[in-house]
Design an enzyme around this catalytic site. Structure first.
Site, PDB file in Angstrom:
ATOM      1  NE  ARG A 148      -4.480   2.032  11.032  1.00 11.12           N
ATOM      2  CZ  ARG A 148      -3.584   1.283  10.429  1.00 11.12           C
ATOM      3  NH1 ARG A 148      -3.888   0.027  10.156  1.00 11.12           N
ATOM      4  NH2 ARG A 148      -2.403   1.751  10.089  1.00 11.12           N
TER       5      ARG A 148
ATOM      6  NE  ARG B 293      10.453  -4.674  10.541  1.00 13.90           N
ATOM      7  CZ  ARG B 293       9.705  -3.696  10.022  1.00 13.90           C
ATOM      8  NH1 ARG B 293      10.113  -2.445  10.092  1.00 13.90           N
ATOM      9  NH2 ARG B 293       8.563  -3.964   9.417  1.00 13.90           N
TER      10      ARG B 293
ATOM     11  NE  ARG C 129       1.789  -6.559  10.558  1.00 12.83           N
ATOM     12  CZ  ARG C 129       2.771  -6.240   9.735  1.00 12.83           C
ATOM     13  NH1 ARG C 129       3.925  -6.916   9.788  1.00 12.83           N
ATOM     14  NH2 ARG C 129       2.626  -5.269   8.858  1.00 12.83           N
TER      15      ARG C 129
ATOM     16  CE  LYS D  29      -2.416  -1.038   3.654  1.00 14.92           C
ATOM     17  NZ  LYS D  29      -1.870  -2.401   3.884  1.00 14.92           N
TER      18      LYS D  29
ATOM     19  NE  ARG E 179       9.477  -6.284   5.832  1.00 14.12           N
ATOM     20  CZ  ARG E 179       8.255  -5.744   5.802  1.00 14.12           C
ATOM     21  NH1 ARG E 179       7.860  -5.045   4.756  1.00 14.12           N
ATOM     22  NH2 ARG E 179       7.431  -5.902   6.816  1.00 14.12           N
TER      23      ARG E 179
END
Length: 237
Positions: free
Chosen positions: A88, A161, A172, A13, A127
């Site tokens: 949201r 992370r 999430r 996004k 990542r």
């Protein structure tokens, strides 16, 4: 155009918002940027938001909405804007509708970036970030470093992370499905939703999005969800 951008974590996004805002000559309004700006500038809304954050509490919807509305009323947003990260949830969407109605404007489109859940997990969990410079980002599949665990740019250690682990990503996604995804149905009832595949190269997704927005602007408002879907692996991490 006045656009709301939605999609799961890992849909790209932020990347698409920047390109679309530039192509459409409208400001990209990110809630993350709004919070940082208001807090750093010590505005009244920023101080209020920080007071909740310092206590470990969620910032109430009304504070977030007030920040967004203040930003949308700035001169550079008079001709349109692209909202990223807001609303949201449905209550924020309803509040946004009321705020826009009070200003005698309305949304033109809600752009829904569609990505399979497995791809989201693959994008985020793969990542790797450089400990020396967090702007140096790699991916174990899409953009691996020349030497495993070592940054190509500065030879710093690459690490994953805590919020990029598969378990965290799935949590999430669960939050997204529960809280944010319902706004798609809310806006679909208003004929505002255009859905596109966010798979493929960044420029391919941007073109797909621009084409969908053009059709929406022309009043067609059809979904791109079953068209132009690429099976290629995403560069938009």
């Amino acid at each position: 155009m006045r656009i709301v951008l939605v999609g799961p974590p890992g849909a790209g996004k932020g990347t698409q918002a920047a390109f679309l805002a530039q192509n459409l000559s409208i400001p990209h309004i990110s809630t993350g940027d709004l919070f940082r700006a208001n807090i750093s500038q010590q505005t009244e809304l920023g101080k209020l938001a920080k007071s909740y954050m310092d206590e470990g509490n969620l910032v109430p919807d009304e504070v977030t909405i007030a920040m967004a509305r203040d930003r949308m009323e700035q001169p550079d947003a008079a001709g349109g804007f692209l909202l990223d990260g807001f609303p949201r949830n449905v209550s924020q969407a309803e509040a946004l509708d009321q705020a826009l109605k009070a200003d005698s404007v309305e949304l033109d489109a809600v752009l829904d970036l569609e990505v399979p859940e497995g791809e989201v997990v693959k994008r985020i969990a793969g990542r790797r970030i450089c400990r020396k410079d967090s702007s140096h980002v790699f991916h174990v599949t899409y953009s691996p470093p020349k030497k495993e665990g070592v940054c190509d740019v500065c030879a710093g250690e690459l690490y994953q992370r805590d919020d990029d682990t598969e378990e965290t990503v799935r949590k999430r996604l669960e939050v997204y499905h529960t809280q944010t995804e319902p706004i798609i149905d809310y806006y679909r009832a208003q004929g505002l939703v255009v859905t596109i595949s966010a798979l493929g190269k960044v420029d391919e997704v941007t073109k797909r999005a621009m084409d969908a927005l053009d059709r929406q602007a022309e009043g067609k408002g059809q979904s791109d969800g079953d068209e132009d879907k690429s099976d290629s692996e995403g560069d938009d991490k």
